[in-house]
Design an enzyme around this catalytic site. Sequence first.
Site, PDB file in Angstrom:
ATOM      1  N   GLU A  43      -9.110   8.665  -1.306  1.00  0.00           N
ATOM      2  CA  GLU A  43      -9.163   7.931  -2.576  1.00  0.00           C
ATOM      3  C   GLU A  43      -9.284   6.441  -2.255  1.00  0.00           C
ATOM      4  O   GLU A  43      -8.355   5.834  -1.715  1.00  0.00           O
ATOM      5  CB  GLU A  43      -7.873   8.227  -3.366  1.00  0.00           C
ATOM      6  CG  GLU A  43      -7.763   7.481  -4.668  1.00  0.00           C
ATOM      7  CD  GLU A  43      -6.397   7.719  -5.329  1.00  0.00           C
ATOM      8  OE1 GLU A  43      -5.800   8.806  -5.157  1.00  0.00           O
ATOM      9  OE2 GLU A  43      -5.920   6.783  -6.005  1.00  0.00           O
ATOM     10  N   THR A  79      -7.232   3.986  -8.887  1.00  0.00           N
ATOM     11  CA  THR A  79      -6.959   2.802  -9.710  1.00  0.00           C
ATOM     12  C   THR A  79      -8.078   2.587 -10.736  1.00  0.00           C
ATOM     13  O   THR A  79      -8.496   1.460 -11.002  1.00  0.00           O
ATOM     14  CB  THR A  79      -6.741   1.521  -8.847  1.00  0.00           C
ATOM     15  OG1 THR A  79      -6.119   1.874  -7.625  1.00  0.00           O
ATOM     16  CG2 THR A  79      -5.841   0.531  -9.565  1.00  0.00           C
ATOM     17  N   LYS A 139      -1.613  13.348 -11.920  1.00  0.00           N
ATOM     18  CA  LYS A 139      -0.961  12.588 -10.851  1.00  0.00           C
ATOM     19  C   LYS A 139       0.399  12.144 -11.389  1.00  0.00           C
ATOM     20  O   LYS A 139       0.468  11.398 -12.363  1.00  0.00           O
ATOM     21  CB  LYS A 139      -1.835  11.382 -10.517  1.00  0.00           C
ATOM     22  CG  LYS A 139      -1.143  10.294  -9.737  1.00  0.00           C
ATOM     23  CD  LYS A 139      -2.129   9.207  -9.395  1.00  0.00           C
ATOM     24  CE  LYS A 139      -1.413   7.900  -9.091  1.00  0.00           C
ATOM     25  NZ  LYS A 139      -2.292   6.910  -8.504  1.00  0.00           N
TER      26      LYS A 139
HETATM   27  O1  LIG Z   1      -3.402   2.629  -8.320  1.00  0.00           O
HETATM   28  C1  LIG Z   1      -3.444   3.826  -8.152  1.00  0.00           C
HETATM   29  O2  LIG Z   1      -4.281   4.559  -8.691  1.00  0.00           O
HETATM   30  C2  LIG Z   1      -2.456   4.428  -7.253  1.00  0.00           C
HETATM   31  O3  LIG Z   1      -2.735   5.447  -6.678  1.00  0.00           O
HETATM   32  C3  LIG Z   1      -1.127   3.775  -7.118  1.00  0.00           C
HETATM   33  C4  LIG Z   1      -0.562   3.580  -5.701  1.00  0.00           C
HETATM   34  O4  LIG Z   1      -1.348   2.743  -4.946  1.00  0.00           O
HETATM   35  C5  LIG Z   1      -0.303   4.862  -4.972  1.00  0.00           C
HETATM   36  O5  LIG Z   1       0.496   5.646  -5.766  1.00  0.00           O
HETATM   37  C6  LIG Z   1       0.300   4.670  -3.614  1.00  0.00           C
HETATM   38  O6  LIG Z   1       1.688   4.636  -3.602  1.00  0.00           O
HETATM   39  P1  LIG Z   1       2.500   4.514  -2.224  1.00  0.00           P
HETATM   40  O7  LIG Z   1       2.234   5.758  -1.428  1.00  0.00           O
HETATM   41  O8  LIG Z   1       3.929   4.386  -2.626  1.00  0.00           O
HETATM   42  O9  LIG Z   1       1.985   3.278  -1.559  1.00  0.00           O
END
Ligand SMILES: O=C(O)C(=O)C[C@H](O)[C@H](O)COP(=O)(O)O
Length: 222
Positions: A43, A79, A139
């Site tokens: 992703e 994102t 998600k």
């Molecule tokens: O913006 C998005 O669509 C995301 O996916 C949000 C975060 O970047 C991930 O959830 C990663 O989270 P961590 O593994 O805690 O770094």
Amino acid sequence: MKKLQLIQKIVEQGVVAVLRADSAKQVVEMAEQAIAGGIKVIEITLTVPGALQAIEELSKTYSWDTADEERFAIIGAGTVLEPQTARAAIMAGSAFIVGPSLNPDTVRLCNLYRVPVMPGVMTIAEVQAALELGVDVVKLFPGSVYDPSVIKTMKGPLPQANFMPTGGVSLDNLGQWIKGGAVAVGIGSDLTQQAVKTGDMTYVKRKAEEYIGAYRKAILEK
Ligand SMILES: O=C(O)C(=O)C[C@H](O)[C@H](O)COP(=O)(O)O
């Protein structure tokens, strides 16, 4: 049936690398290392400058629809906040779309192109809304605010929902999430932070290998 096949392949892989980097070049390198380490679902978050170029480049090298193991990887965009961006990401070659929140117009746009979309949800009301919009996998974000037992609790009233916790997933809790019923997990900073800090992208490969090992162990023990 491309959409269903893709969802099946993402769930089969079970681990999604959520990549954030300082440039398109860096994120492409990171993706290559994650893939070499065994994480085949990538992703690319759209906060990366030049993220769409990175998706375009990776989509030329890798495909979700190939028997060639060296070239197999599923490249998607993360994102994604609204439908215009989702469309741009799809046109750049994204095989799936992920967002931090549930934006109904984004889900509709993805449905129009039959591209899997995994919107972020936090509450039962949001899970229900996502199901009504035809979402196959939600998600659960930020996963870090919940205990892995939340999946079982949410599946009480909504057994048909499929959860991919993301945010705070680590080598310490991945097993609990998988055994708790997650169909996949998203791993972000733990996979990449150190590589961004030091510039050593091979760190991502080593970390990916550890995550794949932990995932396989959890599946066997489940
Ligand atoms: O913006 C998005 O669509 C995301 O996916 C949000 C975060 O970047 C991930 O959830 C990663 O989270 P961590 O593994 O805690 O770094």
